[in-house]
Scaffold this motif. Structure first.
Motif, mmCIF file in Angstrom:
data_model
loop_
_atom_site.group_PDB
_atom_site.id
_atom_site.type_symbol
_atom_site.label_atom_id
_atom_site.label_comp_id
_atom_site.label_asym_id
_atom_site.label_seq_id
_atom_site.Cartn_x
_atom_site.Cartn_y
_atom_site.Cartn_z
ATOM 1 N N LEU A 181 29.089 43.288 38.030
ATOM 2 C CA LEU A 181 29.738 42.219 38.798
ATOM 3 C C LEU A 181 28.692 41.470 39.610
ATOM 4 O O LEU A 181 27.835 42.084 40.260
ATOM 5 C CB LEU A 181 30.790 42.798 39.743
ATOM 6 C CG LEU A 181 31.920 43.622 39.132
ATOM 7 C CD1 LEU A 181 32.820 44.154 40.238
ATOM 8 C CD2 LEU A 181 32.720 42.795 38.137
ATOM 9 N N GLU A 182 28.787 40.152 39.564
ATOM 10 C CA GLU A 182 27.941 39.298 40.405
ATOM 11 C C GLU A 182 28.862 38.493 41.314
ATOM 12 O O GLU A 182 29.679 37.692 40.839
ATOM 13 C CB GLU A 182 27.082 38.378 39.540
ATOM 14 C CG GLU A 182 26.094 39.140 38.669
ATOM 15 C CD GLU A 182 25.272 38.242 37.776
ATOM 16 O OE1 GLU A 182 25.452 36.993 37.854
ATOM 17 O OE2 GLU A 182 24.454 38.757 36.996
ATOM 18 N N LEU A 183 28.760 38.745 42.613
ATOM 19 C CA LEU A 183 29.640 38.107 43.597
ATOM 20 C C LEU A 183 28.822 37.196 44.501
ATOM 21 O O LEU A 183 27.760 37.603 45.005
ATOM 22 C CB LEU A 183 30.352 39.181 44.438
ATOM 23 C CG LEU A 183 31.137 40.244 43.661
ATOM 24 C CD1 LEU A 183 31.644 41.329 44.590
ATOM 25 C CD2 LEU A 183 32.293 39.604 42.899
ATOM 26 N N ARG A 184 29.326 35.995 44.718
ATOM 27 C CA ARG A 184 28.613 35.026 45.564
ATOM 28 C C ARG A 184 29.629 34.169 46.315
ATOM 29 O O ARG A 184 30.569 33.636 45.712
ATOM 30 C CB ARG A 184 27.716 34.141 44.702
ATOM 31 C CG ARG A 184 26.872 33.121 45.485
ATOM 32 C CD ARG A 184 26.109 32.223 44.530
ATOM 33 N NE ARG A 184 25.242 32.998 43.661
ATOM 34 C CZ ARG A 184 23.992 33.349 43.959
ATOM 35 N NH1 ARG A 184 23.480 32.977 45.130
ATOM 36 N NH2 ARG A 184 23.270 34.037 43.116
ATOM 37 N N SER A 191 32.578 33.013 44.089
ATOM 38 C CA SER A 191 32.326 33.040 42.652
ATOM 39 C C SER A 191 32.159 34.492 42.222
ATOM 40 O O SER A 191 31.418 35.261 42.859
ATOM 41 C CB SER A 191 31.056 32.242 42.324
ATOM 42 O OG SER A 191 30.637 32.486 40.996
ATOM 43 N N ALA A 192 32.864 34.885 41.165
ATOM 44 C CA ALA A 192 32.790 36.253 40.658
ATOM 45 C C ALA A 192 32.605 36.222 39.142
ATOM 46 O O ALA A 192 33.408 35.605 38.434
ATOM 47 C CB ALA A 192 34.047 37.038 41.021
ATOM 48 N N VAL A 193 31.556 36.863 38.666
ATOM 49 C CA VAL A 193 31.246 36.900 37.240
ATOM 50 C C VAL A 193 31.162 38.353 36.802
ATOM 51 O O VAL A 193 30.598 39.200 37.512
ATOM 52 C CB VAL A 193 29.912 36.184 36.933
ATOM 53 C CG1 VAL A 193 29.555 36.309 35.454
ATOM 54 C CG2 VAL A 193 29.988 34.727 37.358
ATOM 55 N N MET A 194 31.736 38.656 35.636
ATOM 56 C CA MET A 194 31.711 40.014 35.098
ATOM 57 C C MET A 194 30.989 40.025 33.758
ATOM 58 O O MET A 194 31.238 39.174 32.899
ATOM 59 C CB MET A 194 33.136 40.542 34.925
ATOM 60 C CG MET A 194 33.228 41.960 34.393
ATOM 61 S SD MET A 194 34.950 42.501 34.264
ATOM 62 C CE MET A 194 35.539 41.433 32.909
ATOM 63 N N LEU A 195 30.092 40.959 33.576
ATOM 64 C CA LEU A 195 29.350 41.129 32.335
ATOM 65 C C LEU A 195 29.427 42.593 31.884
ATOM 66 O O LEU A 195 29.512 43.484 32.729
ATOM 67 C CB LEU A 195 27.881 40.732 32.534
ATOM 68 C CG LEU A 195 27.615 39.263 32.908
ATOM 69 C CD1 LEU A 195 26.168 39.095 33.319
ATOM 70 C CD2 LEU A 195 27.962 38.349 31.743
ATOM 71 N N PRO A 196 29.377 42.852 30.571
ATOM 72 C CA PRO A 196 29.303 41.895 29.476
ATOM 73 C C PRO A 196 30.669 41.300 29.160
ATOM 74 O O PRO A 196 31.706 41.852 29.544
ATOM 75 C CB PRO A 196 28.814 42.763 28.309
ATOM 76 C CG PRO A 196 29.370 44.118 28.606
ATOM 77 C CD PRO A 196 29.316 44.257 30.097
#
Length: 493
Positions: A181-184, A191-196
């Protein structure tokens, strides 16, 4: 080999007679200030096999992650430095004009480096061989470990089952089953992005922005969960998050079949493949056929490189994978590893048998030793300081001593010791595995004395008052005392 038994027998006898030796004054003072009774500490310091200090050496105690010293030492000697875990794509189906007319098997072999990039490369190898359609199923073969998957009804170790250190391994563990998880948060927006990226897996971040230090973002974190609906899975994040903050973390919330299935589907589609069947788990009687042919394979880094991750970073999942590898694999100079013959015993039981046999071979008593998963992340595991001291002595005599010693954290420099003992003569010289659980701190490794002569040091403290650094301070004081002790100092009496 014949010399080991009498030497270690003498060691244990000597330790027994010195069991009530006084602790060094700096250590005793710190214990007293923290209200930790001296009986809660077990410690051994050996110089050339002679006890410089022995205090509660035969007491069976919780060793926390210093148990990894035993697991990694035995694994290095039993599996050797060329050992590698192995993942394979195999089939016994006919290939006709790019169509695989049957099942494809993804067979797990305790490959600690299996990740999404590896999976993509292996699937691309299929495409390079002209395979574009799989008419049958993709079968996930985790049966190397028995049981093949951890008990889903087992109680969690602590209140953070989603944390990376709590991931329980299986023989086909992809990406350690973790979502990144990348949280900003900037300008009042999150903004929240989940990988893969995975097939039909989404992220919903229901996080309220608050005024709080970014470094304390986890304080407002609530347990994340995966919510399944209509064939889709949403990972739900709840709680609060600081304004003007960015961070990244990894969580273990997806069922491991969902994780691998959905990443497989996404990746196979991305490389141009088509799947007509399902992605399913192999049953014990439906594993990879022995007559199957190899289509693609991947092997992990060699064992000494994995040991550095296990011991320097105290990686529980890697340690548990290695422990189970002891009960399921043997080294193969060409393949990296191959399975042991089948057994009715569980994989963990076979691993324990192998460790006990190694200890017996080295003349190390097993009274008071309790093994569960080999990582120390356990409420059941026990060892005595004398046992781990004997293991460390065996490490000094091992053919693979350089590989073993280089896996241990260096005081004041790296791993879990990077911030400790920076102002001590032990800094940059001592190599020590640390351990920490609720009410437990521990240390085990090698510390040069003031003359530069290497000493074996093992110490456990089991007491509620070790929290807030009090127990760690006492252990560091012991290491510092060893590093300042001249070689002429007589053994404790």
């Amino acid at each position: 080999m014949s010399m080991r038994r009498p030497l270690l027998a003498v060691l244990f006898a000597t330790l027994a007679t010195a069991a009530h030796a006084d602790l060094p004054e700096p250590v005793a003072q710190l214990l007293q200030a923290a209200r930790i009774p001296q009986e809660a500490m077990g410690a051994v310091v050996l110089r050339d096999g002679v006890p410089l200090l022995s205090h509660g050496a035969e007491r069976s105690m919780q060793p926390a992650s210093t148990m990894k010293v035993l697991t990694t030492m035995v694994a290095l000697e039993q599996l050797g430095p060329v050992f590698r875990g192995r993942t394979e794509l195999r089939t016994d189906a006919e290939l006709v004009r790019g169509v695989l007319r049957g099942d494809l098997y993804l067979r797990g072999g305790a490959d600690a480096d299996l990740n999404e990039d590896v999976l993509a490369r292996m699937l691309q190898e299929l495409r390079n061989q002209g395979i574009w359609r799989i008419q049958g199923d993709i079968v996930l073969d985790r049966q190397l470990f028995q049981p093949a998957q951890p008990d889903p009804h087992a109680p969690p170790f602590d209140e953070y089952p989603y944390a990376y250190y709590n991931v329980v391994p299986d023989a086909l563990l992809l990406n350690t089953n973790l979502l990144r998880l990348e949280l900003r948060s900037t300008g009042g927006q999150l903004s929240a992005v989940m990988l893969p990226a995975m097939d039909k897996v989404g992220l919903k971040a229901d996080l309220k922005l608050v005024d709080a230090p970014c470094a304390e973002w986890e304080n407002g974190w609530k347990r994340p969960e995966a919510v399944r609906k209509d064939g889709k899975i949403n990972v739900l994040l709840r709680g609060t998050f600081p304004r003007d903050c960015s961070t990244s973390t990894s969580i273990n919330v997806l069922d491991r079949h969902d994780y691998l299935e959905r990443l497989l589907r996404t990746t196979w589609k991305r490389v141009g493949g088509v799947l007509n069947g399902e992605v399913r788990e192999a049953a014990p009687d439906g594993t990879t056929p022995p007559t199957s042919r190899l289509l693609a394979a991947h092997v992990s880094r060699p064992l000494p490189e994995l040991l550095r991750d296990i011991n320097k970073q105290s990686d529980n999942t890697l340690a548990r994978t290695l422990f189970l590898s002891l009960g399921s694999l043997e080294a193969d100079s060409a393949l990296g590893s191959h399975p042991l013959p089948p057994s009715e015993d569980s994989t963990a039981a076979r691993a324990g048998q192998r460790i006990h046999a190694w200890l017996k071979e080295h003349g190390i008593a097993t009274d008071g030793l309790v093994l569960e998963n080999g990582s120390g992340l356990s409420r059941l595991e026990r060892a005595t300081p004398a046992q781990l001291a004997a293991v460390l002595q065996a490490g000094q005599r091992s053919l693979w001593m350089p590989e073993f010693v280089s896996s241990l954290p260096i005081a004041g420099l790296d791993g879990t010791m990077r911030k400790r003992l920076k102002d001590s003569p032990a800094a940059l010289h001592a190599r020590l595995k640390t351990g920490s659980l609720h009410a437990v701190v521990a240390i085990a490794g090698y510390v040069p004395d003031a003359s530069g002569h290497p000493c074996v040091v093992v110490a456990f403290i089991n007491d509620e008052h070790v929290a807030n650094g009090a127990g760690r301070a006492a252990l560091d004081a012991l290491v510092d005392w060893v590093a300042r002790t001249p070689q002429s100092t007589p053994p404790a009496r």
